[in-house]
Design a protein around this motif. Structure first.
Motif, PDB file in Angstrom:
ATOM      1  N   THR A   1       0.807  -1.219   0.000  1.00 27.66           N
ATOM      2  CA  THR A   1       0.000   0.000   0.000  1.00 27.66           C
ATOM      3  C   THR A   1       0.839   1.266   0.000  1.00 27.66           C
ATOM      4  O   THR A   1       0.311   2.353  -0.195  1.00 27.66           O
ATOM      5  CB  THR A   1      -0.944   0.032   1.219  1.00 27.66           C
ATOM      6  OG1 THR A   1      -0.150  -0.062   2.406  1.00 27.66           O
ATOM      7  CG2 THR A   1      -1.932  -1.110   1.155  1.00 27.66           C
ATOM      8  N   LEU A   2       2.152   1.153   0.205  1.00 27.42           N
ATOM      9  CA  LEU A   2       3.011   2.331   0.236  1.00 27.42           C
ATOM     10  C   LEU A   2       3.632   2.651  -1.116  1.00 27.42           C
ATOM     11  O   LEU A   2       4.210   3.714  -1.289  1.00 27.42           O
ATOM     12  CB  LEU A   2       4.119   2.153   1.284  1.00 27.42           C
ATOM     13  CG  LEU A   2       3.622   1.964   2.720  1.00 27.42           C
ATOM     14  CD1 LEU A   2       4.798   1.747   3.657  1.00 27.42           C
ATOM     15  CD2 LEU A   2       2.781   3.140   3.172  1.00 27.42           C
ATOM     16  N   SER A   3       3.541   1.748  -2.063  1.00 32.21           N
ATOM     17  CA  SER A   3       4.106   1.988  -3.394  1.00 32.21           C
ATOM     18  C   SER A   3       3.315   3.076  -4.107  1.00 32.21           C
ATOM     19  O   SER A   3       2.087   3.082  -4.086  1.00 32.21           O
ATOM     20  CB  SER A   3       4.075   0.721  -4.244  1.00 32.21           C
ATOM     21  OG  SER A   3       4.926  -0.239  -3.682  1.00 32.21           O
ATOM     22  N   VAL A   4       4.044   3.985  -4.729  1.00 34.04           N
ATOM     23  CA  VAL A   4       3.407   5.090  -5.442  1.00 34.04           C
ATOM     24  C   VAL A   4       3.791   5.000  -6.913  1.00 34.04           C
ATOM     25  O   VAL A   4       4.967   4.891  -7.244  1.00 34.04           O
ATOM     26  CB  VAL A   4       3.854   6.446  -4.868  1.00 34.04           C
ATOM     27  CG1 VAL A   4       3.260   7.595  -5.665  1.00 34.04           C
ATOM     28  CG2 VAL A   4       3.470   6.548  -3.399  1.00 34.04           C
ATOM     29  N   GLY A   5       2.789   5.037  -7.768  1.00 33.23           N
ATOM     30  CA  GLY A   5       3.038   5.005  -9.204  1.00 33.23           C
ATOM     31  C   GLY A   5       3.171   6.410  -9.764  1.00 33.23           C
ATOM     32  O   GLY A   5       2.530   7.342  -9.296  1.00 33.23           O
ATOM     33  N   ASN A   6       4.050   6.565 -10.726  1.00 35.64           N
ATOM     34  CA  ASN A   6       4.258   7.831 -11.418  1.00 35.64           C
ATOM     35  C   ASN A   6       4.003   7.614 -12.898  1.00 35.64           C
ATOM     36  O   ASN A   6       4.438   6.608 -13.460  1.00 35.64           O
ATOM     37  CB  ASN A   6       5.698   8.317 -11.246  1.00 35.64           C
ATOM     38  CG  ASN A   6       5.999   8.754  -9.835  1.00 35.64           C
ATOM     39  OD1 ASN A   6       6.056   9.942  -9.577  1.00 35.64           O
ATOM     40  ND2 ASN A   6       6.188   7.812  -8.923  1.00 35.64           N
ATOM     41  N   TYR A   7       3.324   8.555 -13.517  1.00 36.62           N
ATOM     42  CA  TYR A   7       3.087   8.482 -14.949  1.00 36.62           C
ATOM     43  C   TYR A   7       4.210   9.263 -15.626  1.00 36.62           C
ATOM     44  O   TYR A   7       4.274  10.481 -15.555  1.00 36.62           O
ATOM     45  CB  TYR A   7       1.697   9.014 -15.297  1.00 36.62           C
ATOM     46  CG  TYR A   7       0.644   8.087 -14.737  1.00 36.62           C
ATOM     47  CD1 TYR A   7       0.235   6.981 -15.464  1.00 36.62           C
ATOM     48  CD2 TYR A   7       0.130   8.268 -13.466  1.00 36.62           C
ATOM     49  CE1 TYR A   7      -0.686   6.092 -14.953  1.00 36.62           C
ATOM     50  CE2 TYR A   7      -0.788   7.383 -12.937  1.00 36.62           C
ATOM     51  CZ  TYR A   7      -1.196   6.298 -13.683  1.00 36.62           C
ATOM     52  OH  TYR A   7      -2.101   5.405 -13.170  1.00 36.62           O
ATOM     53  N   ASP A   8       5.106   8.514 -16.223  1.00 37.94           N
ATOM     54  CA  ASP A   8       6.333   9.059 -16.796  1.00 37.94           C
ATOM     55  C   ASP A   8       6.190   9.236 -18.298  1.00 37.94           C
ATOM     56  O   ASP A   8       5.575   8.410 -18.967  1.00 37.94           O
ATOM     57  CB  ASP A   8       7.480   8.072 -16.502  1.00 37.94           C
ATOM     58  CG  ASP A   8       8.741   8.423 -17.234  1.00 37.94           C
ATOM     59  OD1 ASP A   8       9.322   9.481 -16.929  1.00 37.94           O
ATOM     60  OD2 ASP A   8       9.145   7.648 -18.122  1.00 37.94           O
TER      61      ASP A   8
END
Length: 138
Positions: A89-96
């Motif tokens: 739940t701590l993983s953060v996705g980034n739209y690169d």
């Protein structure tokens, strides 16, 4: 013709390498755009650019984020980390942007990939070949 265009987009959207190559090609043209070359009736187009050859950063709309998230299966395309929130739940996705905006890349769904924070910060504004890791359907 519209159905053919939809089918081609669907097939192409699944191939990040082909999209990266397309966006590299388009970036050559966008990188040469000068804000001063737009006529007064094209002022809205000039406003899309932060400076000559570089588009302003715009948050991708929700439909684009969903499309990229599902295409990339909720995983970082570089290291494979789960970004779905189901396992970690701590993983953060980034739209690169595969082709960075600073290098003429476009604010377009075809130029986005999902990266974890760590991989996104390592990549920064460099051009890195996207992963060719795809889900097998057979």
């Amino acid at each position: 013709m519209a159905r053919i265009a939809d089918e081609v987009f669907y097939v192409m959207f699944l191939n990040r390498r082909a999209l990266a190559n397309l966006n590299e090609f388009l970036a050559r043209y966008a990188g040469e755009v000068s804000r001063d070359n737009f006529d007064t009736d094209e002022a809205s187009l000039a406003d899309l650019f932060a400076r000559d050859g570089e588009l302003k950063r715009v948050r991708p709309p929700m439909w684009a984020r969903r499309a990229v998230f599902y295409r990339d299966r909720g995983r970082c395309t570089a290291c494979g980390a789960d970004l779905s929130g189901l396992i970690d739940t701590l993983s953060v996705g980034n739209y690169d942007h595969m082709m960075p905006l600073a290098r003429g890349g476009l604010n377009d769904v075809t130029n986005l990939q999902l990266l974890c924070e760590n991989c996104n910060s390592k990549k920064s504004d460099r051009v890195v070949a996207p992963s060719n890791r795809y889900r097998r359907w057979y």
